[in-house]
Design a protein around this motif. Structure first.
Motif, PDB file in Angstrom:
ATOM      1  N   SER A 142      30.094   9.737  38.887  1.00 52.35           N
ATOM      2  CA  SER A 142      30.597   8.944  37.754  1.00 52.35           C
ATOM      3  C   SER A 142      30.121   9.486  36.413  1.00 52.35           C
ATOM      4  O   SER A 142      30.629   9.079  35.359  1.00 52.35           O
ATOM      5  CB  SER A 142      30.162   7.483  37.902  1.00 52.35           C
ATOM      6  OG  SER A 142      28.756   7.362  37.867  1.00 52.35           O
ATOM      7  N   GLN A 197      40.489  14.286  39.815  1.00 52.12           N
ATOM      8  CA  GLN A 197      40.340  14.076  38.375  1.00 52.12           C
ATOM      9  C   GLN A 197      40.859  15.251  37.543  1.00 52.12           C
ATOM     10  O   GLN A 197      41.225  15.070  36.384  1.00 52.12           O
ATOM     11  CB  GLN A 197      38.859  13.838  38.036  1.00 52.12           C
ATOM     12  CG  GLN A 197      38.272  12.579  38.638  1.00 52.12           C
ATOM     13  CD  GLN A 197      38.860  11.311  38.066  1.00 52.12           C
ATOM     14  OE1 GLN A 197      39.017  11.167  36.848  1.00 52.12           O
ATOM     15  NE2 GLN A 197      39.223  10.376  38.934  1.00 52.12           N
ATOM     16  N   THR A 210      36.028   3.061  45.153  1.00 53.87           N
ATOM     17  CA  THR A 210      35.482   3.675  43.940  1.00 53.87           C
ATOM     18  C   THR A 210      36.624   4.310  43.136  1.00 53.87           C
ATOM     19  O   THR A 210      37.744   4.452  43.636  1.00 53.87           O
ATOM     20  CB  THR A 210      34.452   4.776  44.285  1.00 53.87           C
ATOM     21  OG1 THR A 210      35.152   5.950  44.742  1.00 53.87           O
ATOM     22  CG2 THR A 210      33.480   4.301  45.353  1.00 53.87           C
ATOM     23  N   PRO A 211      36.353   4.737  41.898  1.00 53.60           N
ATOM     24  CA  PRO A 211      37.387   5.444  41.128  1.00 53.60           C
ATOM     25  C   PRO A 211      37.803   6.768  41.750  1.00 53.60           C
ATOM     26  O   PRO A 211      38.802   7.362  41.335  1.00 53.60           O
ATOM     27  CB  PRO A 211      36.710   5.677  39.767  1.00 53.60           C
ATOM     28  CG  PRO A 211      35.649   4.643  39.684  1.00 53.60           C
ATOM     29  CD  PRO A 211      35.153   4.483  41.091  1.00 53.60           C
ATOM     30  N   TYR A 212      37.043   7.235  42.763  1.00 53.55           N
ATOM     31  CA  TYR A 212      37.300   8.529  43.382  1.00 53.55           C
ATOM     32  C   TYR A 212      37.815   8.374  44.807  1.00 53.55           C
ATOM     33  O   TYR A 212      37.713   9.308  45.618  1.00 53.55           O
ATOM     34  CB  TYR A 212      36.021   9.374  43.337  1.00 53.55           C
ATOM     35  CG  TYR A 212      35.383   9.302  41.975  1.00 53.55           C
ATOM     36  CD1 TYR A 212      35.953   9.953  40.885  1.00 53.55           C
ATOM     37  CD2 TYR A 212      34.263   8.501  41.761  1.00 53.55           C
ATOM     38  CE1 TYR A 212      35.403   9.838  39.616  1.00 53.55           C
ATOM     39  CE2 TYR A 212      33.707   8.380  40.488  1.00 53.55           C
ATOM     40  CZ  TYR A 212      34.288   9.042  39.424  1.00 53.55           C
ATOM     41  OH  TYR A 212      33.757   8.920  38.163  1.00 53.55           O
TER      42      TYR A 212
END
Length: 306
Positions: free
Chosen positions: A92, A122, A194-196
């Motif tokens: 993060s 990303q 999670t964002p991932y």
């Protein structure tokens, strides 16, 4: 859109970092001679030899090494010394804009799976799932075939999984194609929520692991199943599950666990790849198109470099 890093040339400089656990120092030292044999120079991260409990230094220091290597114009590739645990702690805090604007070869596996997933999703950068320096290449019994596949960093070529390296078993017949993604099952499961979070939509999903009892593999596959990640995948590539055996009398066997989920989703699936915590370990690029012919036991992957 995928970003393929530039190929290596003899005389290029490689950056070595330890973004997870402390590497074995003797193995790491031995591995450097292999890089020199490839005609490469080596620059060590500032904190490669740090130790903070089970981590190779504090989060901010491991993160600094990662950023510094991507920023360093002299560095043409970054190879991880080893895995263990710790990459999810810095995910993060990574400057993904920095990585996207300074694309280069990034190589590792195991705990590095979290970084592969986060960086690719990303930034679009193609990364490489392959044996690491201290964990694999620097061992006295390192397999020559594991070393051979570093050649894919110097010259683009279509990678056909070599016949005869391992016994492949068709679990579900059929053909599937898509972007190759995945890696270590434990780390893939830890991305959920999670964002991932791993994106498997219309992709070929690779899974492998080590030292996990069948009930743990069951738990992680069930998590991916309930999150729709197995169903979303176009096909499944089952790598090596090293020492994933029962430690108690009452247990399912690993194959029973794998069969349960793979046949439940009914997507083309092939088992037995020497990809993961094994020797030899066939390295593959992640984030490029691949074709799986489960019926005829073939896997073809496009080049990961420009």
């Amino acid at each position: 859109m995928a970003i393929k890093p530039l190929r290596l040339n003899k005389g290029d400089t490689i950056g070595v970092i330890a973004p997870a656990s402390p590497p074995n120092k003797d193995n790491l030292k031995r591995s450097l001679s292999f890089l020199e044999e490839l005609g490469l120079k080596v620059k060590m991260g500032d904190h490669v030899y740090d130790q903070y409990g089970y981590l190779a230094g504090k989060d901010e220091d491991r993160l600094a090494d990662l950023h510094k290597m991507f920023l360093d114009k002299e560095i043409k590739a970054i190879i991880c010394a080893g895995g263990g645990y710790g990459t999810s702690r810095i995910a993060s805090q990574i400057d993904y804009y920095l990585i996207k604007n300074n694309p280069k070869i990034f190589w590792g596996y195991s705990d590095i799976t979290f970084l592969h997933t986060a960086i690719r999703q990303q930034t679009g950068l193609v990364t490489f799932h392959g044996p690491m320096l201290a964990s694999d290449i620097g061992k006295e019994d390192a397999d020559p075939l594991s070393k051979k596949y570093f050649s894919q960093l110097f010259e683009p070529f279509v990678l056909d999984y070599p016949e005869g390296v391992s016994n492949l078993e068709t679990l579900v017949d059929g053909n599937a194609s898509g972007i190759l993604t995945g890696g270590n099952l434990s780390l893939l499961a830890s991305t959920i929520g999670t964002p991932y979070e791993i994106d498997t939509k219309n992709k070929l999903l690779l899974i492998e692991d080590i030292n996990e009892e069948p009930r743990a593999v069951d738990r992680m596959l069930n998590q991916l199943h309930m999150a729709g990640k197995l169903e979303d995948a176009a096909g499944l590539i089952i790598g090596d599950f090293n020492n994933c055996v029962p430690q108690r009398d009452l247990s399912l066997e690993l194959d029973e666990v794998l069969d349960t989920y793979i046949k439940k989703v009914n997507k083309p699936a092939l088992k037995g790849f020497n990809i993961g915590h094994c020797s030899p370990h066939i390295s593959v690029p992640l984030g490029v198109r691949a074709e799986l012919d489960a019926t005829n036991k073939k896997l073809t992957i496009e080049s990961g470099i420009e």
